[in-house]
Design a protein around this motif. Structure first.
Motif, mmCIF file in Angstrom:
data_model
loop_
_atom_site.group_PDB
_atom_site.id
_atom_site.type_symbol
_atom_site.label_atom_id
_atom_site.label_comp_id
_atom_site.label_asym_id
_atom_site.label_seq_id
_atom_site.Cartn_x
_atom_site.Cartn_y
_atom_site.Cartn_z
ATOM 1 N N PRO A 5 -1.572 2.729 7.320
ATOM 2 C CA PRO A 5 -1.711 3.640 5.843
ATOM 3 C C PRO A 5 -0.789 2.720 5.024
ATOM 4 C CG PRO A 5 -1.725 4.973 7.859
ATOM 5 C CD PRO A 5 -1.244 3.848 8.266
ATOM 6 N N VAL A 6 -1.191 2.830 3.832
ATOM 7 C CA VAL A 6 -0.578 2.206 2.630
ATOM 8 C C VAL A 6 -0.311 3.376 1.734
ATOM 9 C CG1 VAL A 6 -0.328 0.343 0.847
ATOM 10 C CG2 VAL A 6 -1.388 0.123 3.085
ATOM 11 N N LEU A 7 1.128 3.276 1.010
ATOM 12 C CA LEU A 7 1.384 4.308 -0.300
ATOM 13 C C LEU A 7 1.596 3.338 -1.476
ATOM 14 C CD1 LEU A 7 3.185 6.780 1.611
ATOM 15 C CD2 LEU A 7 0.865 7.026 1.499
ATOM 16 N N SER A 8 1.164 3.804 -2.541
ATOM 17 C CA SER A 8 1.669 3.197 -3.592
ATOM 18 C C SER A 8 3.099 3.265 -4.203
ATOM 19 C CB SER A 8 0.906 3.606 -4.885
ATOM 20 O OG SER A 8 1.232 4.728 -5.151
ATOM 21 N N GLY A 11 4.073 6.768 -4.497
ATOM 22 C CA GLY A 11 3.748 7.480 -3.185
ATOM 23 C C GLY A 11 2.268 8.132 -3.137
ATOM 24 N N LYS A 12 1.209 7.537 -3.899
ATOM 25 C CA LYS A 12 0.064 8.047 -3.886
ATOM 26 C C LYS A 12 -0.777 7.211 -2.582
ATOM 27 C CE LYS A 12 -4.278 8.033 -6.318
ATOM 28 N NZ LYS A 12 -4.977 7.772 -7.753
ATOM 29 N N PRO A 13 -1.504 7.953 -1.712
ATOM 30 C CA PRO A 13 -2.034 7.032 -0.732
ATOM 31 C C PRO A 13 -3.322 6.144 -1.268
ATOM 32 C CG PRO A 13 -2.080 9.603 -0.406
ATOM 33 C CD PRO A 13 -1.712 9.438 -1.611
ATOM 34 N N TRP A 25 4.005 -8.013 4.540
ATOM 35 C CA TRP A 25 4.501 -7.356 3.188
ATOM 36 C C TRP A 25 6.165 -6.982 3.760
ATOM 37 C CZ3 TRP A 25 -0.307 -4.458 1.443
ATOM 38 C CH2 TRP A 25 -1.050 -5.313 0.864
ATOM 39 N N VAL A 26 6.202 -6.297 4.551
ATOM 40 C CA VAL A 26 7.555 -5.668 4.974
ATOM 41 C C VAL A 26 8.503 -7.042 5.040
ATOM 42 C CG1 VAL A 26 9.036 -4.502 6.615
ATOM 43 C CG2 VAL A 26 6.714 -3.689 5.942
ATOM 44 N N LYS A 27 8.035 -8.113 5.740
ATOM 45 C CA LYS A 27 8.994 -9.383 5.883
ATOM 46 C C LYS A 27 9.383 -9.784 4.385
ATOM 47 C CE LYS A 27 9.336 -13.558 8.508
ATOM 48 N NZ LYS A 27 8.472 -14.409 9.471
ATOM 49 N N GLU A 28 8.496 -10.087 3.612
ATOM 50 C CA GLU A 28 8.701 -10.582 2.416
ATOM 51 C C GLU A 28 9.322 -9.344 1.277
ATOM 52 O OE1 GLU A 28 4.728 -11.822 1.162
ATOM 53 O OE2 GLU A 28 4.752 -13.580 2.606
ATOM 54 N N GLY A 29 9.384 -8.160 1.691
ATOM 55 C CA GLY A 29 10.078 -7.218 0.636
ATOM 56 C C GLY A 29 9.364 -6.754 -0.118
ATOM 57 N N LYS A 30 7.919 -6.777 0.103
ATOM 58 C CA LYS A 30 7.005 -6.088 -0.857
ATOM 59 C C LYS A 30 6.709 -4.786 -0.340
ATOM 60 C CE LYS A 30 4.595 -10.675 -2.070
ATOM 61 N NZ LYS A 30 3.217 -11.292 -2.225
ATOM 62 N N ALA A 42 3.309 3.490 8.847
ATOM 63 C CA ALA A 42 2.982 3.393 7.431
ATOM 64 C C ALA A 42 3.922 2.756 6.669
ATOM 65 C CB ALA A 42 2.624 5.062 6.779
ATOM 66 N N ILE A 43 3.501 2.051 5.394
ATOM 67 C CA ILE A 43 4.352 1.350 4.567
ATOM 68 C C ILE A 43 3.931 1.899 3.056
ATOM 69 C CG2 ILE A 43 4.299 -0.715 5.975
ATOM 70 C CD1 ILE A 43 2.222 -1.917 4.213
#
Length: 390
Positions: A5-8, A11-13, A25-30, A42-43
């Motif tokens: 799952p991805v949130l904006s 916080g919008k799904p 994305w988590v590794k690059e800080g995005k 979820a991110i």
């Protein structure tokens, strides 16, 4: 392929993404990890992006003791759950409360006095007929609603498909029959209220499991080539109830069409839906007892022991996820009670693992009112895509 799952940023799904892309994305800080009560990975994005989404449906297969929920799009299955409902626990406690109240009332009233001199409490207001749901049924529906609300925080759900239960209908003719042998089911109670609650979240479509006109869950499940375990319904596996939740959600993308030719009636499923492996979770409510000021048997010396409630003497709450150490072994579970120097830790089925010294118990997560046990995906069910004429 599993989906995350991805949130904006607000916080919008958004539409779920691949696990590899989420890790990148988590590794690059995005993006950053977004905690949630369903303990689903979820991110949340840290940059602005478009918010276009595709249709996603939630299927709910309600039951008396267990319920199944599935989240499905036309291209992938996102999430499945097996809910262990608190029906039996709440029913037993309500019966115990009635016995305790009756015993206290018998001790309070002196039946040797005339009736007009007895200590009867007068009726304060007319509240004897309010159409309330039974406590056990209400607890079941509230747990299902709670999980659905949490799903709306993770996925851009656009529709809900709910299975209705009608026990007094003959499955052969589809008409009401007094000779069918089944005239009532507790699952039928509260369906109207549940549909009202769900309609406030998204459009709701109802189905019946046994219908033969294309609206039945059984027909679509067989067409999707999904197996179901009908003998061991208490097994916490995807094949018992979660598979019906996925099937109900698939109604959003396929439908039954009938046509006639030369006096013969034909039909076929139309549309496209693909069933894929997805995270499977077992969810239940921690069976914490309510605080009781009056126990069944008065204690000696008019000192009643502490019973019920969620507060402990060691800065833990019942239902908190903790990790404890004893005799060189480490245990992970949920706080279920306490003594003067120890904390009781139980597993997901609320079976006590042991009592541990309070200093050797560490808090992992505060209680959310849910016991969530993530498991593997639908590896034991046949997968594939189902496509009808469009």
């Amino acid at each position: 392929m599993l989906r995350v799952p991805v949130l904006s940023k607000s916080g919008k799904p958004l539409m779920p993404t691949k696990p590899s892309r989420a890790r990148r994305w988590v590794k690059e800080g995005k993006a950053k990890i977004a905690p949630n009560d369903l303990e689903c990975f979820a991110i949340q994005l840290t940059f602005e992006t478009g918010e276009n989404t595709q249709p996603i449906a939630v299927g709910i297969d309600p039951g008396k003791h267990y319920s199944g929920i599935g989240v499905q799009s036309s291209l992938a299955t996102f999430w499945m759950a097996h809910l262990v409902l608190p029906f039996k626990t709440v029913k037993e406690r309500m019966e115990l409360r009635r016995v305790m109240r009756r015993a206290r009332r018998g001790r309070r009233i002196n039946r040797k006095l005339p009736y007009n001199k007895r200590c009867h409490r007068q009726k304060r207001f007319d509240n004897r007929k309010q159409g309330k749901l039974p406590a056990s049924i209400r607890a079941n529906k509230q747990l299902e609603l709670r999980v659905v609300k949490e799903l709306f925080k993770l996925f851009p759900v656009s529709a809900i498909h709910y299975e209705l239960v009608i026990a007094d209908v003959d499955r052969t003719s589809g008409r009401k029959s007094a000779q069918s042998g089944v005239g009532f089911s507790p699952v039928m109670v509260g369906q109207r209220q549940m549909l009202k609650w769900l309609s406030e979240l998204a459009p709701v479509t109802t189905h019946q499991g046994w219908q033969r006109n294309g609206n039945g869950t059984s027909q679509l499940r067989q067409w999707l080539r999904l197996g179901k375990d009908k003998k061991n319904k208490d097994q916490q596996t995807p094949a018992t109830h979660a598979v019906d939740g996925v099937t109900l959600a698939a109604f959003e993308f396929v439908q039954w069409r009938e046509w006639h030719s030369k006096g013969t009636k034909h039909g076929n499923w139309q549309g496209f839906v693909e069933i894929t492996p997805a995270p499977f979770t077992v969810i239940r409510r921690p069976p914490v007892s309510r605080r009781q000021l009056h126990l069944c048997v008065p204690s000696k010396g008019s000192k009643r022991r502490k019973y019920g409630g969620t507060v402990t003497r060691h800065n833990f709450r019942k239902g908190d996820k903790v990790i404890a150490e004893k005799a060189g072994k480490t245990y992970t579970g949920w706080c279920s009670g306490d003594t003067k120097t120890q904390v009781s830790v139980s597993d997901a089925n609320w079976k006590r693992l042991g009592q541990f010294t309070a200093k050797k118990v560490q808090l992992l997560q505060r209680s959310t009112g849910l016991i969530v046990v993530p498991s593997t995906g639908l590896s034991n069910l046949p997968f594939g895509f189902a496509q009808g004429a469009i």
